[in-house]
Design an enzyme around this catalytic site. Structure first.
Site, PDB file in Angstrom:
ATOM      1  CG  ASP A  13      38.602  34.494  34.704  1.00 38.44           C
ATOM      2  OD1 ASP A  13      37.858  35.128  35.426  1.00 38.44           O
ATOM      3  OD2 ASP A  13      39.265  33.379  34.855  1.00 38.44           O
ATOM      4  CG  ASN A  15      36.462  41.614  35.093  1.00 40.13           C
ATOM      5  OD1 ASN A  15      37.350  41.915  34.299  1.00 40.13           O
ATOM      6  ND2 ASN A  15      35.279  41.461  34.720  1.00 40.13           N
ATOM      7  N   GLY A  16      38.053  40.320  39.062  1.00 29.60           N
ATOM      8  CA  GLY A  16      38.377  40.359  40.567  1.00 29.60           C
ATOM      9  C   GLY A  16      39.766  40.693  40.807  1.00 29.60           C
ATOM     10  NE  ARG A  26      34.629  39.205  43.018  1.00 24.85           N
ATOM     11  CZ  ARG A  26      35.227  38.323  42.299  1.00 24.85           C
ATOM     12  NH1 ARG A  26      36.781  38.242  42.710  1.00 24.85           N
ATOM     13  NH2 ARG A  26      34.862  37.831  41.152  1.00 24.85           N
ATOM     14  CG  ASN A  61      29.116  34.488  36.022  1.00 28.94           C
ATOM     15  OD1 ASN A  61      29.542  34.862  34.964  1.00 28.94           O
ATOM     16  ND2 ASN A  61      29.845  33.696  36.531  1.00 28.94           N
ATOM     17  CD1 TRP A  62      21.995  32.679  36.737  1.00 33.46           C
ATOM     18  CD2 TRP A  62      21.358  35.031  37.447  1.00 33.46           C
ATOM     19  NE1 TRP A  62      21.535  33.412  35.572  1.00 33.46           N
ATOM     20  CE2 TRP A  62      21.136  34.665  36.062  1.00 33.46           C
ATOM     21  CE3 TRP A  62      21.119  35.944  38.160  1.00 33.46           C
ATOM     22  CZ2 TRP A  62      20.263  35.805  35.229  1.00 33.46           C
ATOM     23  CZ3 TRP A  62      20.459  37.051  37.454  1.00 33.46           C
ATOM     24  CH2 TRP A  62      20.195  36.797  36.172  1.00 33.46           C
TER      25      TRP A  62
HETATM   26  C1  FPP Z   1      35.334  37.316  35.468  1.00 32.79           C
HETATM   27  O1  FPP Z   1      35.863  38.036  36.333  1.00 32.79           O
HETATM   28  C2  FPP Z   1      34.203  38.036  34.810  1.00 32.79           C
HETATM   29  C3  FPP Z   1      32.757  37.820  34.675  1.00 32.79           C
HETATM   30  C4  FPP Z   1      32.087  37.275  35.818  1.00 32.79           C
HETATM   31  C5  FPP Z   1      31.999  38.121  33.414  1.00 32.79           C
HETATM   32  C6  FPP Z   1      32.794  39.224  32.588  1.00 32.79           C
HETATM   33  C7  FPP Z   1      32.146  40.423  33.157  1.00 32.79           C
HETATM   34  C8  FPP Z   1      32.836  41.709  32.789  1.00 32.79           C
HETATM   35  C9  FPP Z   1      33.806  41.790  31.761  1.00 32.79           C
HETATM   36  C10 FPP Z   1      32.107  42.872  33.131  1.00 32.79           C
HETATM   37  C11 FPP Z   1      30.993  43.516  32.503  1.00 32.79           C
HETATM   38  C12 FPP Z   1      31.029  42.949  31.124  1.00 32.79           C
HETATM   39  C13 FPP Z   1      29.834  43.102  30.125  1.00 32.79           C
HETATM   40  C14 FPP Z   1      29.813  42.287  29.061  1.00 32.79           C
HETATM   41  C15 FPP Z   1      28.757  43.944  30.588  1.00 32.79           C
HETATM   42  P1  FPP Z   1      36.081  37.349  37.715  1.00 32.79           P
HETATM   43  O2  FPP Z   1      34.993  38.123  38.861  1.00 32.79           O
HETATM   44  O3  FPP Z   1      35.887  35.782  37.504  1.00 32.79           O
HETATM   45  O4  FPP Z   1      37.426  37.759  38.112  1.00 32.79           O
HETATM   46  P2  FPP Z   1      38.351  36.718  39.126  1.00 32.79           P
HETATM   47  O5  FPP Z   1      38.600  35.456  38.411  1.00 32.79           O
HETATM   48  O6  FPP Z   1      39.651  37.364  39.060  1.00 32.79           O
HETATM   49  O7  FPP Z   1      37.768  36.664  40.338  1.00 32.79           O
END
Ligand code: FPP
Length: 221
Positions: A13, A15-16, A26, A61-62
């Site tokens: 979790d 990345n955003g 993001r 996530n979709w």
């Molecule tokens: C959460 O970040 C991450 C995901 C939606 C799924 C994980 C995806 C990755 C690590 C990218 C690529 C991975 C693979 C396996 C190809 P978030 O968007 O929820 O972050 P936030 O909570 O800060 O908004």
């Protein structure tokens, strides 16, 4: 005495938020998240980790905006395309998620192809098993398993349900990691994590490094 190899599962979790803090879109955070996963895989094979399971994309996530979904799907194609790297590390890749032909599944063909190819092209590796959860939800997995167990003869037991999970040979999770400050399990590996220790960290996934991995492993015994 040597410890048996561990099963570590990661909810990647943040990345955003990692991207937002840098004034980036993001999608840039997801790109860095995929690259960090490759670094974590390299760190994991040097440790006593036999199974690393990561939550790449959930059944929920979709609902994210389409451009973001498209970007994350492309990153899965990239990850599953890292076959040369994975072969060099002797890592076998598996996928866990809703069967592609199930009623609700929406995995596009190009992702299906990338998954099938990575699984086939790493099938002979004997080292760590990297399992990527894509279009995965713990509840969907359990509903399918119970439904299948119901058609067997005899009583439904933990064993019969376990035999009908998407990957019956996936061992119990020893340590479940969740990055970026949220303290939730979010429908990940509900059955397999029944006895797991949980490592929560404030660090967002793109910054999760080998020191953090060691801190998580310290919870395992
Ligand atoms: C959460 O970040 C991450 C995901 C939606 C799924 C994980 C995806 C990755 C690590 C990218 C690529 C991975 C693979 C396996 C190809 P978030 O968007 O929820 O972050 P936030 O909570 O800060 O908004």
């Amino acid at each position: 005495m040597d410890q048996p190899p561990l099963h570590v599962a990661c909810i990647m979790d943040g990345n955003g938020r990692w991207a937002a803090r840098r004034g980036l879109p993001r999608t840039a955070g997801h790109t860095e998240g995929e690259e960090n996963l490759a670094r974590v895989v390299r760190a994991a094979v040097r440790r006593n980790i036999g199974w690393l399971t990561v939550f790449g994309f959930s059944t929920e996530n979709w609902r994210r905006p389409r451009p973001e979904v498209r970007h994350i799907l492309g990153l899965h194609e990239r990850l599953f395309g890292r076959v040369a790297e994975l072969n060099e590390l002797n890592v076998r890749v598996q996928w866990i998620g809703r069967p592609f032909d199930s009623r609700e599944a929406r995995t596009p063909r190009y992702v299906q192809r990338a998954i099938r190819k990575a699984v086939a092209d790493t099938a002979n590796n004997t080292g760590m098993v990297l399992t990527v959860a894509f279009d995965y939800g713990g509840r969907s997995e359990l509903v399918a398993a119970v439904e299948a167990a119901r058609h067997d003869d005899g009583a439904i037991t933990a064993d019969t349900i376990g035999q009908h999970l998407y990957l019956p040979d996936l061992p119990p999770v020893d340590v479940l990691v969740r990055t970026s400050g949220e303290r939730r399990v979010s429908n990940f590996l509900l059955w397999q994590s029944a006895g797991a220790a949980i490592y929560f960290t404030e660090t967002p996934w793109p910054d999760f490094d080998s020191d953090e991995l060691d801190a998580a492993l310290a919870l395992a015994h």
